[in-house]
Write a protein that holds these residues in place. Sequence first.
Motif, PDB file in Angstrom:
ATOM      1  N   TRP A  91       9.721  31.333 -23.381  1.00 50.00           N
ATOM      2  CA  TRP A  91       8.493  31.718 -22.688  1.00 50.00           C
ATOM      3  C   TRP A  91       7.457  32.270 -23.664  1.00 50.00           C
ATOM      4  N   VAL A 113       2.645  28.593 -13.407  1.00 48.88           N
ATOM      5  CA  VAL A 113       2.920  29.665 -12.446  1.00 48.88           C
ATOM      6  C   VAL A 113       1.641  30.072 -11.712  1.00 48.88           C
ATOM      7  N   GLU A 114       0.511  30.100 -12.426  1.00 47.87           N
ATOM      8  CA  GLU A 114      -0.751  30.513 -11.826  1.00 47.87           C
ATOM      9  C   GLU A 114      -1.414  29.409 -11.014  1.00 47.87           C
ATOM     10  N   TRP A 159      14.596  32.563  -9.506  1.00 49.55           N
ATOM     11  CA  TRP A 159      13.195  32.895  -9.265  1.00 49.55           C
ATOM     12  C   TRP A 159      12.846  34.296  -9.765  1.00 49.55           C
ATOM     13  N   MET A 160      13.802  35.218  -9.753  1.00 47.21           N
ATOM     14  CA  MET A 160      13.559  36.517 -10.351  1.00 47.21           C
ATOM     15  C   MET A 160      13.285  36.356 -11.839  1.00 47.21           C
ATOM     16  N   GLU A 202      12.013  33.735 -13.315  1.00 44.13           N
ATOM     17  CA  GLU A 202      10.663  33.164 -13.466  1.00 44.13           C
ATOM     18  C   GLU A 202       9.604  34.250 -13.407  1.00 44.13           C
ATOM     19  N   ARG A 203       9.757  35.162 -12.429  1.00 40.78           N
ATOM     20  CA  ARG A 203       8.749  36.207 -12.258  1.00 40.78           C
ATOM     21  C   ARG A 203       8.748  37.194 -13.422  1.00 40.78           C
ATOM     22  N   LEU A 204       9.922  37.612 -13.876  1.00 38.68           N
ATOM     23  CA  LEU A 204       9.964  38.596 -14.960  1.00 38.68           C
ATOM     24  C   LEU A 204       9.520  37.985 -16.287  1.00 38.68           C
ATOM     25  N   TYR A 205       9.883  36.730 -16.537  1.00 38.99           N
ATOM     26  CA  TYR A 205       9.397  36.065 -17.743  1.00 38.99           C
ATOM     27  C   TYR A 205       7.864  35.962 -17.709  1.00 38.99           C
ATOM     28  N   TYR A 206       7.333  35.671 -16.533  1.00 40.13           N
ATOM     29  CA  TYR A 206       5.875  35.573 -16.405  1.00 40.13           C
ATOM     30  C   TYR A 206       5.215  36.922 -16.686  1.00 40.13           C
ATOM     31  N   LEU A 207       5.761  37.989 -16.100  1.00 40.00           N
ATOM     32  CA  LEU A 207       5.195  39.317 -16.333  1.00 40.00           C
ATOM     33  C   LEU A 207       5.252  39.683 -17.819  1.00 40.00           C
TER      34      LEU A 207
END
Length: 229
Positions: free
Chosen positions: A109, A120-121, A172-173, A175-180
């Motif tokens: 990432w 993601v956005e 999916w968790m 995905e979200r934490l990598y994005y943050l």
Amino acid sequence: MPAKRTASSARRSRPQPAPAELRERILSATRELLRGRRFDDLSVADVLTAAGVSRASFYFYFPSKQAVLGELVRDAVAQGQQAARPWIAQEQDPVAALRAGVSDGARLWRENAGVLMAIVESWGSDEGLRNLWLEQMDTFTEAAAARIHADPHARERLGSMDVRAVAASLTWMGERLYYLAAAGVPPFDDEQVLIDTLTNAWTSALYGVTVTGPEEPVRDRVDEPRSGA
């Protein structure tokens, strides 16, 4: 006396880029632009300028900028699948393999932040990108669910829980934490915190094991399932 070459004939005599090179130039230019630009703000004209290709060449290979992003996303996902392989293929101690996979995912990432943040956005507002991202994420969910089904200890620990739902939740968790983390949002902008948090989410749910750092011994910590499991 030989006739003078015209400008058009001179242009025609220059070596032309191979098709594969033109396509790669478009992909590379888009990847680089996304390091500093939001996908919504990026135009095809921006890509043409950065790649040094004509509009006709662009549309010969890609119908839209979304198609270019899709290709870049598929490439990043393929790398992610490779990172998950030690755990999926049961090649290592499961806890060690999960930590290694999470660590490789964080690196992936970091290196592909522009591309992965863009999907993601954007997938919530573009049907084509939505279908693409759901399909790509589903590959991780399906692989994780199959791995859990093949692991007697994990199956026993989950009991009657829906294995696919557990796999999807963990995927999916991530995905979200990598994005943050890629967006620089604390505390996940600290890569060690990100890795520890995600590793523990997986190992606690599946094996009842808490891992506090890479130096901690992890082998032989996953108990054998009870007889009859």
